[in-house]
Design a protein around this motif. Structure first.
Motif, PDB file in Angstrom:
ATOM      1  N   GLU A   1      -2.814   5.016 -17.816  1.00  0.00           N
ATOM      2  CA  GLU A   1      -2.350   6.356 -17.457  1.00  0.00           C
ATOM      3  C   GLU A   1      -0.907   6.594 -17.916  1.00  0.00           C
ATOM      4  OE1 GLU A   1      -3.864   8.842 -16.740  1.00  0.00           O
ATOM      5  OE2 GLU A   1      -2.509  10.251 -15.796  1.00  0.00           O
ATOM      6  N   ASN A   2      -0.085   5.566 -17.839  1.00  0.00           N
ATOM      7  CA  ASN A   2       1.297   5.715 -18.276  1.00  0.00           C
ATOM      8  C   ASN A   2       1.425   5.783 -19.793  1.00  0.00           C
ATOM      9  OD1 ASN A   2       3.423   5.804 -16.094  1.00  0.00           O
ATOM     10  ND2 ASN A   2       2.040   4.214 -15.332  1.00  0.00           N
ATOM     11  N   LEU A   3       0.517   5.103 -20.479  1.00  0.00           N
ATOM     12  CA  LEU A   3       0.494   5.227 -21.942  1.00  0.00           C
ATOM     13  C   LEU A   3       0.363   6.694 -22.325  1.00  0.00           C
ATOM     14  CD1 LEU A   3       0.245   3.777 -24.725  1.00  0.00           C
ATOM     15  CD2 LEU A   3      -2.220   3.839 -24.398  1.00  0.00           C
ATOM     16  N   HIS A   4      -0.392   7.425 -21.516  1.00  0.00           N
ATOM     17  CA  HIS A   4      -0.621   8.839 -21.788  1.00  0.00           C
ATOM     18  C   HIS A   4       0.304   9.754 -20.977  1.00  0.00           C
ATOM     19  CE1 HIS A   4      -4.052   7.821 -24.262  1.00  0.00           C
ATOM     20  NE2 HIS A   4      -4.452   7.002 -23.331  1.00  0.00           N
ATOM     21  N   ARG A   5       1.401   9.160 -20.504  1.00  0.00           N
ATOM     22  CA  ARG A   5       2.436   9.913 -19.779  1.00  0.00           C
ATOM     23  C   ARG A   5       1.892  10.682 -18.582  1.00  0.00           C
ATOM     24  NH1 ARG A   5       7.062  11.134 -24.190  1.00  0.00           N
ATOM     25  NH2 ARG A   5       6.616   9.303 -25.452  1.00  0.00           N
ATOM     26  N   ALA A   6       0.993  10.049 -17.856  1.00  0.00           N
ATOM     27  CA  ALA A   6       0.419  10.633 -16.624  1.00  0.00           C
ATOM     28  C   ALA A   6      -0.267  11.966 -16.873  1.00  0.00           C
ATOM     29  CB  ALA A   6       1.486  10.767 -15.543  1.00  0.00           C
TER      30      ALA A   6
ATOM     31  N   GLU B   1       1.951   5.061 -29.069  1.00  0.00           N
ATOM     32  CA  GLU B   1       1.587   6.304 -28.388  1.00  0.00           C
ATOM     33  C   GLU B   1       0.127   6.344 -27.935  1.00  0.00           C
ATOM     34  OE1 GLU B   1       2.647   9.689 -30.787  1.00  0.00           O
ATOM     35  OE2 GLU B   1       4.706   8.979 -30.997  1.00  0.00           O
TER      36      GLU B   1
ATOM     37  N   SER C   1       8.033   1.620 -17.976  1.00  0.00           N
ATOM     38  CA  SER C   1       6.694   1.831 -18.517  1.00  0.00           C
ATOM     39  C   SER C   1       5.807   2.605 -17.545  1.00  0.00           C
ATOM     40  CB  SER C   1       6.050   0.510 -18.949  1.00  0.00           C
ATOM     41  OG  SER C   1       5.304  -0.040 -17.908  1.00  0.00           O
TER      42      SER C   1
ATOM     43  N   TYR D   1       6.051   7.573 -15.643  1.00  0.00           N
ATOM     44  CA  TYR D   1       5.308   8.837 -15.565  1.00  0.00           C
ATOM     45  C   TYR D   1       4.488   8.942 -14.289  1.00  0.00           C
ATOM     46  CZ  TYR D   1       6.816   8.638 -20.376  1.00  0.00           C
ATOM     47  OH  TYR D   1       7.587   8.531 -21.490  1.00  0.00           O
ATOM     48  N   THR D   2       3.728   7.885 -13.983  1.00  0.00           N
ATOM     49  CA  THR D   2       2.970   7.924 -12.725  1.00  0.00           C
ATOM     50  C   THR D   2       3.913   7.878 -11.527  1.00  0.00           C
ATOM     51  OG1 THR D   2       2.647   5.521 -12.795  1.00  0.00           O
ATOM     52  CG2 THR D   2       0.875   6.880 -13.673  1.00  0.00           C
TER      53      THR D   2
ATOM     54  N   THR E   1       5.487  11.150 -10.871  1.00  0.00           N
ATOM     55  CA  THR E   1       4.479  12.084 -10.348  1.00  0.00           C
ATOM     56  C   THR E   1       4.203  11.838  -8.864  1.00  0.00           C
ATOM     57  OG1 THR E   1       3.418  12.205 -12.515  1.00  0.00           O
ATOM     58  CG2 THR E   1       2.126  12.952 -10.632  1.00  0.00           C
TER      59      THR E   1
END
Lengths: 225, 225
Positions: free
Chosen positions: A129-134, B43, B189, B192-193, B196
């Motif tokens: 999920e973090n690879l995809h920036r949430a 990415e 890393s 993002y989660t 959120t």
DNA sequence: TCATCAAGTAACCGTTTAGTTACCGGCTTG
DNA sequence: CAAGCCGGTAACTAAACGGTTACTTGATGA
């Protein structure tokens, strides 16, 4: 060749004729898909996961998957949400405020480490999920509520410890939680590259025990007066 | 439709006729592919990365990619190896043994954090490689040598600190390094989660500075007598 | 008892993907 | 100075992919 037969584009009579016995148990099928998807997404990430593989693992077929969950992305989000609900629910049951502040923090650190150890799929899903920036978690409304409770409870424990003079005044609940989670997450989710480059088997029980003690030690050392 | 023209399967005269100007600079092309691949793999992960996308980003085409690197997997391994060489080379230049033991450890912690901050693609590649249980890294012989130096140097600094009575006797070089790396890796890393679910922008400069201080504080607190 | 409808199957579709082939053209060198 | 090699292009292919369609089955309640 792909194109054999020469009937491409022309619709023909099909014979779907059920060959496997139908389960006729919607709840079981739904649960099986969700569990299979959890494993598939955890093992291969969002990009690497295959819808066909999920259906096969669940002992059903793609049609049912799309029937119950819409599409691959919605299924993935459901998997992620369930994973978060799982850890936060177990965490809540700890009631870390019922003990002394020091024991409360130790308890939380031990619980988090052991939960991570028992649920590698959770760590993996977080990584994906973090690879995809949430990208998908951001869409989830229900998840945001789940976490204020954790910080609130931890904050109370820290305040009590400060009053009793055992914790330093600068101790911050978010920092404490991030410290605990960091030490568990990195060790476990990066165990494969770490074991390779350092030439040690980090997942060996003796090493696991040493790291468990280390996490508790570091966490307390960082906030004790 | 895809199949228009009716000439499928029949080989025809092609007219490749160079329309773009050829670069004729093998070293530049190779480097461009490697850099483009680093970004694409970072990415999108191994499963999500697209060979076509890498070629396009590099301003070349797939043929060259296969020419220089064999296939997608070998290219990925090259990217990963280069990423490791990058951090270990910069780390070596620190010479953490030249200062006092405490300063040496602080220096290493700060360096690691700032390197992670500056090279998010490195963190992402680590995550991807661990998702696949170090499947490709394991094949790399040259990487294993790179890391004994780090532990050796760190070990010396710790020993000196123990002699001087500033570090506890149980301080372990691998544990110290893992602690430093954990705190940086997890925060960045999983930003993002974490941002959120906790409703805070962790990448904001004020929060980054606070965490940098926290890493140094925790690392030293965990080994100081 | 039979029409209905949710649960289920498997073939199919259009597109994308990793990897290949056919061809080009300028530099080097015998 | 021609031959061949190396860096380069773009069209091509077989397979795989996410998603859909056509159709079957069995339980249920009017």
């Amino acid at each position: 060749m792909n194109d054999s037969g020469g009937n491409r584009g022309k619709k023909q009579a099909r014979r779907p004729s059920t060959e496997r016995t139908a389960q006729r148990d919607p709840e079981r099928t739904r649960a099986a898909i969700l569990e299979a998807a959890t494993r598939e997404f955890a093992e291969n990430g969002m990009g690497g996961a295959r819808v066909d593989a999920i259906a096969e693992r669940a002992g059903t077929n793609k049609r049912m998957l799309y029937h119950y969950f819409g599409d691959k992305e919605q299924l993935y989000l459901k998997v992620l949400e369930e994973a978060y609900v799982g850890i936060r629910t177990a965490e809540r049951a700890l009631h870390i405020g019922d003990r002394s502040p020091e024991d409360g923090i130790s308890e939380l650190a031990l619980f988090t480490w052991r939960y991570f150890l028992k649920h590698p799929e959770f760590l993996s899903l977080l990584g994906t999920e973090n690879l995809h920036r949430a990208r998908w978690l951001r869409q989830s409304v229900r998840l945001k509520e789940l976490h204020s409770h954790l910080i609130g409870e931890l904050s109370q424990v820290l305040e009590q410890g400060k009053k009793q003079g055992v914790f330093i005044e600068t101790a911050d609940p978010l920092h404490v939680y991030l410290t605990i989670a960091s030490l568990g997450y990195f060790y476990l989710s990066n165990q494969y590259t770490l074991s390779t480059i350092f030439g040690r088997d980090l997942i060996e029980p003796a090493n696991l025990n040493a790291w468990e003690k280390h996490i508790v030690h570091v966490t307390l050392a960082s906030i004790k007066r």
